[in-house]
Design a protein around this motif. Structure first.
Motif, PDB file in Angstrom:
ATOM      1  N   SER A 196      -4.212   6.112  -0.887  1.00 60.26           N
ATOM      2  CA  SER A 196      -4.418   7.423  -0.278  1.00 60.26           C
ATOM      3  C   SER A 196      -3.603   8.443  -1.077  1.00 60.26           C
ATOM      4  CB  SER A 196      -3.961   7.439   1.188  1.00 60.26           C
ATOM      5  OG  SER A 196      -2.573   7.690   1.267  1.00 60.26           O
ATOM      6  N   ARG A 197      -3.816   9.723  -0.759  1.00 62.43           N
ATOM      7  CA  ARG A 197      -2.993  10.752  -1.413  1.00 62.43           C
ATOM      8  C   ARG A 197      -1.923  11.269  -0.454  1.00 62.43           C
ATOM      9  NH1 ARG A 197      -5.240  15.635  -4.067  1.00 62.43           N
ATOM     10  NH2 ARG A 197      -3.333  15.539  -5.296  1.00 62.43           N
ATOM     11  N   TYR A 198      -1.754  10.543   0.641  1.00 65.11           N
ATOM     12  CA  TYR A 198      -0.761  10.957   1.637  1.00 65.11           C
ATOM     13  C   TYR A 198       0.641  10.953   1.027  1.00 65.11           C
ATOM     14  CZ  TYR A 198       2.568  10.569   5.478  1.00 65.11           C
ATOM     15  OH  TYR A 198       3.637  10.752   6.311  1.00 65.11           O
ATOM     16  N   ILE A 199       1.431  11.954   1.426  1.00 66.02           N
ATOM     17  CA  ILE A 199       2.829  11.996   1.008  1.00 66.02           C
ATOM     18  C   ILE A 199       3.613  12.630   2.165  1.00 66.02           C
ATOM     19  CG2 ILE A 199       2.546  14.193  -0.201  1.00 66.02           C
ATOM     20  CD1 ILE A 199       4.493  13.138  -2.325  1.00 66.02           C
ATOM     21  N   ARG A 204       7.265  15.800  -0.053  1.00 67.47           N
ATOM     22  CA  ARG A 204       6.491  16.900  -0.639  1.00 67.47           C
ATOM     23  C   ARG A 204       7.391  17.863  -1.394  1.00 67.47           C
ATOM     24  NH1 ARG A 204       2.390  18.201   4.245  1.00 67.47           N
ATOM     25  NH2 ARG A 204       1.992  15.994   4.505  1.00 67.47           N
ATOM     26  N   THR A 232       3.701  13.590  -8.707  1.00 63.28           N
ATOM     27  CA  THR A 232       3.188  14.611  -7.788  1.00 63.28           C
ATOM     28  C   THR A 232       2.624  15.824  -8.524  1.00 63.28           C
ATOM     29  OG1 THR A 232       5.350  15.689  -7.639  1.00 63.28           O
ATOM     30  CG2 THR A 232       4.879  13.972  -6.017  1.00 63.28           C
ATOM     31  N   GLY A 242       1.318  17.345  -3.456  1.00 63.02           N
ATOM     32  CA  GLY A 242       0.698  16.071  -3.101  1.00 63.02           C
ATOM     33  C   GLY A 242       0.854  15.084  -4.236  1.00 63.02           C
ATOM     34  N   LYS A 289      -3.893  13.516  -8.231  1.00 62.01           N
ATOM     35  CA  LYS A 289      -5.236  13.061  -7.833  1.00 62.01           C
ATOM     36  C   LYS A 289      -5.574  11.702  -8.440  1.00 62.01           C
ATOM     37  CE  LYS A 289      -7.527  17.439  -6.812  1.00 62.01           C
ATOM     38  NZ  LYS A 289      -6.329  18.298  -7.048  1.00 62.01           N
ATOM     39  N   THR A 307      -1.676   5.807   7.449  1.00 63.41           N
ATOM     40  CA  THR A 307      -2.133   6.748   6.424  1.00 63.41           C
ATOM     41  C   THR A 307      -2.855   6.026   5.284  1.00 63.41           C
ATOM     42  OG1 THR A 307      -0.074   6.616   5.150  1.00 63.41           O
ATOM     43  CG2 THR A 307      -0.166   8.248   6.923  1.00 63.41           C
TER      44      THR A 307
END
Length: 300
Positions: free
Chosen positions: A149-152, A157, A222, A226, A229, A259
């Motif tokens: 996922s791209r969750y952070i 952040r 990052t 985020g 990609k 997440t």
């Protein structure tokens, strides 16, 4: 011999502890101008341990001896970690450049039918190795990994803000042992599970090995608040043919299971196992359960 341990640096201490369980050798291989160091132990089919962040072989100090009872274990230091060459982020693209470099290293060593155990950041590398199919991988174990996922988390952040990182690394998060202990204990379910030898190992890498501050390394993963990609590819996940074990410390503050679930669901051939009483590093906090599950999966 009793007192020798006290006079060692953190890296030597962890090697000494591993060496009390199994004979180890340090292997250095030059790949495309980078020296890649690996701690190698045991005999049998090859098992590759890929560390998180820029933390090096030392994070596996409780596992190498046990895993080496049944496999030839390669605990590699990626460039920028441990005893491998440092990286210059201006010329070395993090994370993209790690993948072809590791493929070349695997080919030089002639490793076939690899079992890959990947933690955190290296989960993304393992996904790439599997989906590119340039090297021979038999099974994959993903331990609290990036790549699904791209969750952070909000706290992380802020890491994406470059000036902030530079400031933190020099002030509030200056890499003293005390600050490093604070930084790492947040990844544990119980801070008491974080041993001085491990903190000293990280400290030694930063102050004597040209290893960058872990905050600075995280920053390289990052972009605009985020994760980059590139670190989340549904196609890569879907293309993994190998049997995969997703091993998760239940109480991971960095990559909470909720997440990551959608990403794990895309893995075609997987089983998921949750380890209670562990955070981001279940192989340290619950090593026996970790070893048992890994062996069961690899022997299936």
């Amino acid at each position: 011999i009793m007192h020798a341990h006290e006079h060692m640096n953190g890296e030597e201490r962890l090697l000494d502890r591993i060496g009390q369980e199994t004979p180890v050798e340090i292997q250095r291989t030059v790949v495309n101008g980078y020296t890649i160091q690996a701690v190698v132990a045991g005999s049998g089919e090859p098992l590759l341990l890929l560390h998180g962040g820029n933390f090096g072989f030392g994070q596996w100090y409780k596992n190498i001896g046990t895993l080496a009872q049944q496999y030839r274990v390669y605990a590699v230091d990626l460039p920028g970690a441990g005893g491998s060459s440092p990286i210059d982020p201006r010329t070395f693209r993090v994370p993209a450049d790690y993948v072809p470099l590791l493929e070349d290293w695997i080919k030089i060593l002639g490793l076939q039918n690899l079992r890959v155990v990947a933690h955190s950041f290296s989960g993304w590398i393992a996904l790439q190795l599997a989906s590119r199919q340039n090297v021979s991988i038999k099974k994959l174990v993903f331990v609290n990994v990036l790549g699904f996922s791209r969750y952070i988390p909000l706290a992380q952040r802020l890491v994406a803000l470059s000036p902030f990182v530079g400031l933190m690394a020099k002030t509030a998060m200056y890499p003293s042992q005390k600050n490093l202990r604070r930084f790492f204990s947040s990844a544990f379910y119980a801070a008491a599970n974080l041993e001085d030898d491990f903190v000293e190992y990280i400290y030694h890498g930063i102050h004597h090995r040209q290893v960058m501050h872990p905050l600075r390394f995280l920053h390289l993963l990052t972009e605009r608040f985020g994760l980059k990609k590139i670190l989340f590819s549904e196609d890569a996940i879907r293309s993994v043919k190998q049997p995969s074990l997703v091993l998760l410390g239940r109480h991971d503050p960095l990559l909470p299971f909720e997440t990551q679930q959608m990403g794990y669901a895309l893995l075609p051939n997987k089983e998921i196992y949750i380890i209670n009483g562990a955070g981001h590093v279940p192989f340290i906090e619950k090593k026996d359960e970790f070893h048992q599950r890994v062996f069961e999966f690899l022997h299936q």
